[in-house]
Enzyme design. Structure first.
Site, mmCIF file in Angstrom:
data_model
loop_
_atom_site.group_PDB
_atom_site.id
_atom_site.type_symbol
_atom_site.label_atom_id
_atom_site.label_comp_id
_atom_site.label_asym_id
_atom_site.label_seq_id
_atom_site.Cartn_x
_atom_site.Cartn_y
_atom_site.Cartn_z
ATOM 1 N N ASP A 129 9.161 -51.694 23.556
ATOM 2 C CA ASP A 129 9.873 -50.431 23.632
ATOM 3 C C ASP A 129 8.924 -49.334 23.120
ATOM 4 O O ASP A 129 7.923 -49.630 22.461
ATOM 5 C CB ASP A 129 11.124 -50.524 22.754
ATOM 6 N N ASP B 235 10.112 -45.576 21.985
ATOM 7 C CA ASP B 235 10.670 -44.687 20.966
ATOM 8 C C ASP B 235 11.062 -45.453 19.710
ATOM 9 O O ASP B 235 11.769 -46.470 19.773
ATOM 10 C CB ASP B 235 11.897 -43.961 21.523
ATOM 11 N N GLU C 294 11.885 -40.315 18.563
ATOM 12 C CA GLU C 294 12.648 -40.465 19.796
ATOM 13 C C GLU C 294 12.292 -39.247 20.643
ATOM 14 O O GLU C 294 12.608 -38.098 20.270
ATOM 15 C CB GLU C 294 14.154 -40.495 19.517
ATOM 16 N N ARG D 32 22.644 -36.367 27.189
ATOM 17 C CA ARG D 32 21.569 -35.737 26.426
ATOM 18 C C ARG D 32 20.592 -34.982 27.330
ATOM 19 O O ARG D 32 20.179 -33.860 27.010
ATOM 20 C CB ARG D 32 20.826 -36.792 25.604
ATOM 21 N N SER E 159 10.400 -48.388 28.516
ATOM 22 C CA SER E 159 11.167 -47.463 27.688
ATOM 23 C C SER E 159 12.357 -46.869 28.428
ATOM 24 O O SER E 159 12.298 -46.628 29.632
ATOM 25 C CB SER E 159 10.236 -46.320 27.233
ATOM 26 N N GLY E 160 13.420 -46.620 27.663
ATOM 27 C CA GLY E 160 14.539 -45.855 28.182
ATOM 28 C C GLY E 160 14.272 -44.370 28.092
ATOM 29 O O GLY E 160 15.133 -43.565 28.439
#
Length: 291
Positions: free
Chosen positions: A82, A84, A91, A127, A171-172
């Site tokens: 991942d 962040d 983040e 977001r 990553s998201g």
């Protein structure tokens, strides 16, 4: 056989030899091997101790991480990470939101989503919507001024690759960030979401499909099949609820300074070490780290 690894913060280096010997004797372990003086040691044991998690809790109070895992196939052929709060300290969406004047609100949503309290995709869409109208050059500004790397990341990637492993960043977050981070740390590939831009400004949306929990699992499946390796050959690391799928399917899934809900579902929890802890648990000594 199982291998017990004890480690602590590389800046503190307070792993007591007496503590290592005491636990080794209590669990009927073999000779201790020091992977780094005052920082990391390991020994083998024949069976999983009944008091494993009680000891883990006691050691946490002493700022020591405890990992117990099968001795076979500890050294992995692939790193799946991942980004962040894992490979970087921040983040990225929170940093963009701060520039847009909605930092506190977005950071609260991020924290809840990463702890599994909110649906990841819905939270991401909400977001990103709050970033609408942010000038695209702000992304480079945030990368240059706000993003810092998690200690040990370069050593982790470089050392594993020097021993033949493949490294993928999944990553998201957003490709604008993963591309820079992957290049800086030496990852072989990166996958993330794409922020949509029109007329030099963020539109407040991301390209579909959204890369979330299931997409991270799919990345694990796709890349291992392409490389011709097993999922058991993968070391995955993350901190949020959307990482749980890949952490559960990888041979070794590491919750790194993770949210409580994530730690509760992972047997390998690193709370005091940095990313070099992932080398120690594979049996690498600090003397062979690539720096």
């Amino acid at each position: 056989m199982l291998t017990v690894t004890l480690l602590t913060s590389p800046t503190e280096r307070r792993l007591d030899a007496a503590l290592v010997d005491s636990l080794r004797n209590a669990w009927g372990g073999g000779d201790a091997l020091w992977l780094a003086v005052d920082e990391a040691a390991e020994f083998s044991i024949p069976a999983l101790p009944d008091n494993r998690w009680n000891v883990w809790e006691d050691l946490q109070r002493a700022c020591v991480d405890l990992v117990i895992q099968p001795s076979d196939n500890r050294r992995k052929k692939m790193l799946l990470a991942d980004m962040d709060s894992t490979m970087i300290r921040q983040e990225c969406i929170d940093e963009l939101a701060d520039e847009a004047g909605v930092g506190a609100h977005v950071a609260d949503i991020t924290a809840r989503a990463m702890n599994g309290e909110l649906n990841f995709e819905a939270a991401l869409i909400e977001r990103v919507g709050l970033l609408k109208g942010l000038p695209e050059p702000i992304i480079e500004q945030v990368l240059d001024q706000r993003i810092t790397y998690m200690p040990g990341g370069y050593e982790l990637v470089a050392t594993m690759k020097a021993h033949g492993a493949y490294a993928a960043l999944v990553s998201g977050g957003f490709t604008a960030f993963t591309a820079r981070v992957a290049a800086a740390l030496g990852f072989d590939e990166n996958r993330a979401n794409t922020l949509l831009v029109a007329d030099g400004k963020l539109t407040g949306d991301v390209a579909r499909p959204i890369l979330g929990k299931e997409a991270k699992v799919q990345a694990l499946v796709d890349i291992t099949q392409r490389l011709g390796i097993m999922q058991a050959d993968v070391l995955a690391v993350g901190d949020g609820a959307n990482d749980l799928g890949m952490l559960g399917q990888a041979g070794s899934g590491v919750a790194l300074h993770a949210k409580p809900a994530v730690q509760a579902q992972c047997d390998i929890r690193i709370n005091h070490g940095d990313l070099t802890a992932l080398l120690f648990i594979q049996g690498y000594g600090r003397d062979v780290f690539i720096t």
